[in-house]
Design a protein around this motif. Sequence first.
Motif, PDB file in Angstrom:
ATOM      1  N   MET A   1       0.975  -1.223  -0.084  1.00 32.23           N
ATOM      2  CA  MET A   1      -0.019   0.002   0.197  1.00 32.23           C
ATOM      3  C   MET A   1       0.646   1.280   0.120  1.00 32.23           C
ATOM      4  SD  MET A   1      -2.780  -1.023   2.791  1.00 32.23           S
ATOM      5  CE  MET A   1      -4.342  -0.030   2.257  1.00 32.23           C
ATOM      6  N   LYS A   2       0.357   2.299  -0.360  1.00 28.55           N
ATOM      7  CA  LYS A   2       1.035   3.643  -0.490  1.00 28.55           C
ATOM      8  C   LYS A   2       0.142   4.546   0.318  1.00 28.55           C
ATOM      9  CE  LYS A   2       3.287   6.765  -3.778  1.00 28.55           C
ATOM     10  NZ  LYS A   2       3.414   6.934  -5.180  1.00 28.55           N
ATOM     11  N   ILE A   3       0.749   5.215   1.332  1.00 26.92           N
ATOM     12  CA  ILE A   3      -0.016   6.441   2.085  1.00 26.92           C
ATOM     13  C   ILE A   3       0.481   7.456   2.109  1.00 26.92           C
ATOM     14  CG2 ILE A   3      -1.039   4.413   3.519  1.00 26.92           C
ATOM     15  CD1 ILE A   3       0.738   5.325   5.745  1.00 26.92           C
ATOM     16  N   GLY A   4      -0.213   8.615   1.883  1.00 25.14           N
ATOM     17  CA  GLY A   4       0.357  10.244   1.978  1.00 25.14           C
ATOM     18  C   GLY A   4      -0.106  10.652   3.254  1.00 25.14           C
ATOM     19  N   ILE A   5       0.631  11.291   3.737  1.00 24.07           N
ATOM     20  CA  ILE A   5       0.432  12.022   5.354  1.00 24.07           C
ATOM     21  C   ILE A   5       0.672  13.542   4.938  1.00 24.07           C
ATOM     22  CG2 ILE A   5       3.101  11.479   5.845  1.00 24.07           C
ATOM     23  CD1 ILE A   5       1.635  11.078   8.739  1.00 24.07           C
TER      24      ILE A   5
ATOM     25  N   ASP B   1      -3.133   4.824  -1.413  1.00 24.77           N
ATOM     26  CA  ASP B   1      -4.201   3.904  -0.953  1.00 24.77           C
ATOM     27  C   ASP B   1      -5.039   4.503   0.263  1.00 24.77           C
ATOM     28  OD1 ASP B   1      -4.101   1.609  -2.607  1.00 24.77           O
ATOM     29  OD2 ASP B   1      -1.986   1.618  -2.028  1.00 24.77           O
ATOM     30  N   CYS B   2      -4.403   5.660   0.620  1.00 26.96           N
ATOM     31  CA  CYS B   2      -4.926   6.479   1.969  1.00 26.96           C
ATOM     32  C   CYS B   2      -4.184   7.638   2.204  1.00 26.96           C
ATOM     33  CB  CYS B   2      -4.831   5.317   3.242  1.00 26.96           C
ATOM     34  SG  CYS B   2      -5.675   6.185   4.822  1.00 26.96           S
ATOM     35  N   LEU B   3      -4.909   8.620   2.494  1.00 24.72           N
ATOM     36  CA  LEU B   3      -4.404   9.954   2.994  1.00 24.72           C
ATOM     37  C   LEU B   3      -4.572  10.210   4.429  1.00 24.72           C
ATOM     38  CD1 LEU B   3      -3.247  12.738   2.104  1.00 24.72           C
ATOM     39  CD2 LEU B   3      -5.240  13.578   1.977  1.00 24.72           C
ATOM     40  N   VAL B   4      -3.594  10.437   5.058  1.00 21.51           N
ATOM     41  CA  VAL B   4      -3.536  10.766   6.657  1.00 21.51           C
ATOM     42  C   VAL B   4      -3.490  12.115   6.960  1.00 21.51           C
ATOM     43  CG1 VAL B   4      -2.675  10.203   9.036  1.00 21.51           C
ATOM     44  CG2 VAL B   4      -2.444   8.329   7.281  1.00 21.51           C
ATOM     45  N   CYS B   5      -4.505  12.621   7.646  1.00 20.84           N
ATOM     46  CA  CYS B   5      -4.656  13.951   7.834  1.00 20.84           C
ATOM     47  C   CYS B   5      -4.564  14.475   9.342  1.00 20.84           C
ATOM     48  CB  CYS B   5      -6.150  14.526   7.581  1.00 20.84           C
ATOM     49  SG  CYS B   5      -6.415  13.924   5.731  1.00 20.84           S
ATOM     50  N   ILE B   6      -3.276  15.001   9.562  1.00 21.41           N
ATOM     51  CA  ILE B   6      -3.325  15.320  10.900  1.00 21.41           C
ATOM     52  C   ILE B   6      -3.562  16.759  10.963  1.00 21.41           C
ATOM     53  CG2 ILE B   6      -1.197  15.456  12.663  1.00 21.41           C
ATOM     54  CD1 ILE B   6       0.503  13.906  10.944  1.00 21.41           C
ATOM     55  N   GLY B   7      -4.442  17.150  12.159  1.00 23.10           N
ATOM     56  CA  GLY B   7      -5.212  18.404  12.116  1.00 23.10           C
ATOM     57  C   GLY B   7      -6.276  18.552  13.129  1.00 23.10           C
ATOM     58  N   GLY B   8      -6.453  19.850  13.482  1.00 19.90           N
ATOM     59  CA  GLY B   8      -7.421  20.042  14.510  1.00 19.90           C
ATOM     60  C   GLY B   8      -8.862  19.925  13.971  1.00 19.90           C
ATOM     61  N   ASN B   9      -9.918  20.845  14.522  1.00 23.60           N
ATOM     62  CA  ASN B   9     -11.404  20.677  14.034  1.00 23.60           C
ATOM     63  C   ASN B   9     -11.246  20.739  12.660  1.00 23.60           C
ATOM     64  OD1 ASN B   9     -12.392  20.053  16.412  1.00 23.60           O
ATOM     65  ND2 ASN B   9     -12.256  22.073  17.323  1.00 23.60           N
ATOM     66  N   GLY B  10     -10.882  22.117  12.193  1.00 21.03           N
ATOM     67  CA  GLY B  10     -11.038  22.368  10.816  1.00 21.03           C
ATOM     68  C   GLY B  10     -10.762  21.315   9.796  1.00 21.03           C
TER      69      GLY B  10
END
Length: 338
Positions: A1-5, A101-110
Amino acid sequence: MKIGILSSGGDCPGINATIRGVGKTALNHFGMEVVGIHYGFQGLLNRNYTPLGDKKLSGLLNLGGTILGTSREKPFRQMLESGDNEKPKALIKNYKALGLDCLVCIGGNGTQKTAYQVSQLGLNIIGIPKTIDNDVFGTDITFGFDSAVHIATEAIDRLHSTASSHNRVMVIELMGHKAGWIALHAGMAGGADVILLPELGCDIDKVNKAILKRSKKGKPYSIVVVGEGLKLDGIAGNPASRLSKQIYAGTQIETRETVLGYVQRGGSPSAYDRNLATRLGGYATELISKGVFGQMVSIVNGQITSLPLIEVAGKTKLVTPDNDLILQGERMGISFGV
Ligand code: F6P
């Protein structure tokens, strides 16, 4: 798998530890490929990315900020305002072009709201909550918060000696946006005399009464902690400077204010935040390996878990009046200005 972050929204201590947690688990344990996307969703719109190998993932655990950079890009704003769906279309196109295959999103409420919107486009998304404000719904605590509370507590400790030397009232404004988590926790840990939270509001007469009561008891100095989101007379913005004028007018005690600002979110994460970031990052990767998407990882009652992004999107976790720290503080004579 290939993941983006990617990391999006305001930075905070622990983002790099999370990138490391996701990346090293993905590479070493699951044999995945990892791509770092620069400046949040802006980077996915512009195809601004870097492959993250072992070397790039080293030396990140104690590093403040985010090696990927961040932005407050909201790719759905134009579509919602004018129906222009160019950006959402570009997100899909570039996600596919990168072979993710997936995007990991590190963040707050917005960011978690945007992550949900992106997942509605049919892309595989995992959210990881972060913010010094601790106001993300669905998780007991966000990394960054513990580090910020340490910094703010140290600042309050330092104000005590100068306040008592000059018999002054020291007002210190802490970050937190509309939530008073940092003000409550640092205020209590720093032994503040008055703690004012956006969620509770404030009656200036009660604040002045508390300060004068201390003065009559032979304590002619006081520490007042205020969350930046507190509205005074129904007006938001600069609560410390407005408060200090109203305190002086009501008590005639010399008053000074300190706005702690961005030092609260700069620098190295605390040990607690490093480990929380590592646990959330590792768990995010585990979910991806199982093909579980559309979730935000979280910590509830000490357990790492996850919940659907739809349950998080658009919500905020605020301090409630029944918070144990407020109850204990009130019993000890600390004023919450209400
Ligand atoms: O969300 C974190 C935070 O530091 C808040 O406490 C503060 O209100 C806000 O970000 C400031 O963000 P910026 O100036 O980076 O837009």
